[in-house]
Design an enzyme around this catalytic site. Structure first.
Site, mmCIF file in Angstrom:
data_model
loop_
_atom_site.group_PDB
_atom_site.id
_atom_site.type_symbol
_atom_site.label_atom_id
_atom_site.label_comp_id
_atom_site.label_asym_id
_atom_site.label_seq_id
_atom_site.Cartn_x
_atom_site.Cartn_y
_atom_site.Cartn_z
ATOM 1 N N GLY A 10 0.819 -1.209 0.000
ATOM 2 C CA GLY A 10 0.000 0.000 0.000
ATOM 3 C C GLY A 10 0.857 1.265 0.000
ATOM 4 C CG ASP A 44 18.150 2.971 -5.270
ATOM 5 O OD1 ASP A 44 17.278 2.165 -4.902
ATOM 6 O OD2 ASP A 44 19.323 2.624 -5.556
ATOM 7 C CE1 TYR A 49 25.033 0.732 -5.319
ATOM 8 C CE2 TYR A 49 23.454 2.446 -4.827
ATOM 9 C CZ TYR A 49 23.763 1.251 -5.424
ATOM 10 O OH TYR A 49 22.803 0.579 -6.132
ATOM 11 C CE LYS A 79 19.640 -0.870 -4.451
ATOM 12 N NZ LYS A 79 20.323 0.428 -4.506
ATOM 13 C CG HIS A 112 23.218 -4.590 -3.585
ATOM 14 N ND1 HIS A 112 23.863 -3.481 -3.096
ATOM 15 C CD2 HIS A 112 23.096 -4.377 -4.910
ATOM 16 C CE1 HIS A 112 24.116 -2.640 -4.073
ATOM 17 N NE2 HIS A 112 23.668 -3.165 -5.189
ATOM 18 C CE LYS A 262 26.496 9.373 -10.987
ATOM 19 N NZ LYS A 262 27.435 9.955 -11.971
HETATM 20 P P1 A2P Z 1 26.368 12.683 -14.508
HETATM 21 O O1 A2P Z 1 26.183 11.954 -13.213
HETATM 22 O O2 A2P Z 1 27.776 13.135 -14.718
HETATM 23 O O3 A2P Z 1 25.363 13.782 -14.700
HETATM 24 P P2 A2P Z 1 22.544 5.475 -15.158
HETATM 25 O O4 A2P Z 1 21.480 6.136 -14.346
HETATM 26 O O5 A2P Z 1 22.000 4.610 -16.250
HETATM 27 O O6 A2P Z 1 23.548 4.756 -14.291
HETATM 28 O O7 A2P Z 1 23.354 6.611 -15.932
HETATM 29 C C1 A2P Z 1 24.207 7.494 -15.258
HETATM 30 C C2 A2P Z 1 25.044 8.244 -16.266
HETATM 31 O O8 A2P Z 1 24.199 9.015 -17.138
HETATM 32 C C3 A2P Z 1 25.986 9.227 -15.620
HETATM 33 O O9 A2P Z 1 27.173 9.263 -16.395
HETATM 34 C C4 A2P Z 1 25.236 10.545 -15.687
HETATM 35 O O10 A2P Z 1 26.128 11.633 -15.714
HETATM 36 C C5 A2P Z 1 24.535 10.393 -17.028
HETATM 37 N N1 A2P Z 1 23.255 11.131 -17.101
HETATM 38 C C6 A2P Z 1 22.286 11.204 -16.173
HETATM 39 N N2 A2P Z 1 21.241 11.922 -16.617
HETATM 40 C C7 A2P Z 1 21.551 12.320 -17.872
HETATM 41 C C8 A2P Z 1 20.874 13.096 -18.854
HETATM 42 N N3 A2P Z 1 19.676 13.592 -18.640
HETATM 43 N N4 A2P Z 1 21.511 13.299 -20.037
HETATM 44 C C9 A2P Z 1 22.747 12.789 -20.274
HETATM 45 N N5 A2P Z 1 23.421 12.030 -19.383
HETATM 46 C C10 A2P Z 1 22.843 11.804 -18.189
#
Ligand code: A2P
Length: 324
Positions: A10, A44, A49, A79, A112, A262
């Site tokens: 929920g 998250d 990490y 995790k 994890h 990320k």
């Molecule tokens: P940065 O942290 O330097 O902004 P994932 O979530 O698949 O692990 O991808 C993370 C990677 O994608 C990191 O290198 C991050 O760079 C980059 N990233 C996150 N958001 C974007 C975005 N909107 N456009 C381009 N690259 C992005």
């Protein structure tokens, strides 16, 4: 389209959260602050990490009594790491994450990986030849200990990460508290249609990690395809005047998959949340699905004779030897 999914407990889990894997100490506090300030309500995290204390510093500035956000407004996941699978270690591991994050409870605590490593403080315990020291603790026993955390009120819900369908079913068959989430690698090159359909059938929500293809993964090689640069995604993005990242995240949102992109770049953090003001057509959803290559970017690997080999493939609980 809602900005939340409702879990089997929920609880409402925001569909887009901030991922913190690979966010370096020194950068992650600013990232979490930027995220909370622009509307993210889902962070998250994971002990492995190595940055939970700094995530905690950011949470302390914005969340809790007298702060901008109440604790109930933010969904925080952490995790349990592979070296803490022994049932005797589970509660202490969770307490350590809570203390680092400065929280009295977690909204969600995930196992994890299904494989257990040797107990101890070393994140990646290794033998002299460099191979990982495993332990034979079964994930079912670890799960039972995690259920105790729900009973004690330390976590609101528990779930899995990197479990295949068979292992997820195995947990469900013995669970007192059922897993509410399975967090797995998922993006247009690894759509996970079969796992998603299985998880839906047993009310387990799928969270996509590395939703943008994790271009910053430490072992990225220049010969591997770059998801964000895929021209087919670029063409779709142009149609909606959005970026490829936004198109990918929107595709996941429309199929009910939670994503945790990320970023440590405030403008991208903001951009990644702006996926609720447009809708992809059926045709474009299908087009994105057709990019599937069923290939994983995130598999623990070793290099032997110049070739990358899946590191844990011989482990009895290695998840990716199954089809899905
Ligand atoms: P940065 O942290 O330097 O902004 P994932 O979530 O698949 O692990 O991808 C993370 C990677 O994608 C990191 O290198 C991050 O760079 C980059 N990233 C996150 N958001 C974007 C975005 N909107 N456009 C381009 N690259 C992005």
């Amino acid at each position: 389209m809602s900005a939340y999914v409702t879990l089997a407990t929920g609880q409402r889990m925001p569909t887009v959260g901030l991922g913190t894997w690979k966010s370096a100490p020194g950068q992650v506090k600013r990232a979490v602050l930027a995220a909370l300030d622009c509307g993210y309500r889902h962070i998250d995290c994971a002990a492995a990490y190595g940055n939970e204390p700094e995530v905690g510093e950011a949470l302390a500035l914005r969340v809790g009594a007298g702060k901008t956000l109440s604790r109930e407004e933010v969904f925080v996941t952490s995790k349990l790491w592979n070296t803490k699978h022994d049932p005797a270690d589970v509660e202490e591991a969770c307490r350590t994450s809570l203390s680092h994050l400065g929280l009295s409870y977690l909204d969600l605590y995930l196992m994890h990986w299904p494989m257990a490593f040797q107990r101890g403080k070393e994140l990646m315990p290794r033998q002299e030849d460099g191979s990982i020291c495993y332990s034979d603790t079964h994930y079912r026993d670890t799960w039972a200990a995690m259920e105790g955390l729900v009973d004690k009120g330390m976590v609101k819900a528990i779930g899995l990460s990197n479990f295949n369908a068979r292992q997820t079913g195995d947990i469900i068959s013995v669970a007192k508290h059922k897993p509410v989430v399975n967090q797995v690698e998922c993006h247009p090159y690894l759509c996970q249609a079969d796992l998603l359909s299985y998880c839906r059938s047993v009310s387990v929500c799928v969270t996509a990690y590395s939703p943008l293809g994790s271009g910053d993964r430490p072992w990225a090689s220049p010969d591997e395809p770059s998801l964000l640069q895929d021209p087919r995604l670029g063409t779709i993005a142009q149609r909606y005047q959005k970026t490829p990242a936004q198109v990918i995240l929107r595709w996941q949102v429309q199929r009910g998959v939670v994503c945790i992109p990320k970023s440590v770049t405030p403008s991208r953090i903001q951009q990644n949340l702006q996926v609720f003001d447009f809708s992809l057509s059926e045709g474009d959803l299908k087009l994105i699905e057709s990019l599937n290559r069923s290939e994983r970017f995130i598999v623990p690997a070793v290099v032997r004779d110049g070739k990358r080999e899946w590191r844990d493939a011989a482990h009895p609980h290695f998840p990716f030897n199954d089809l899905y």
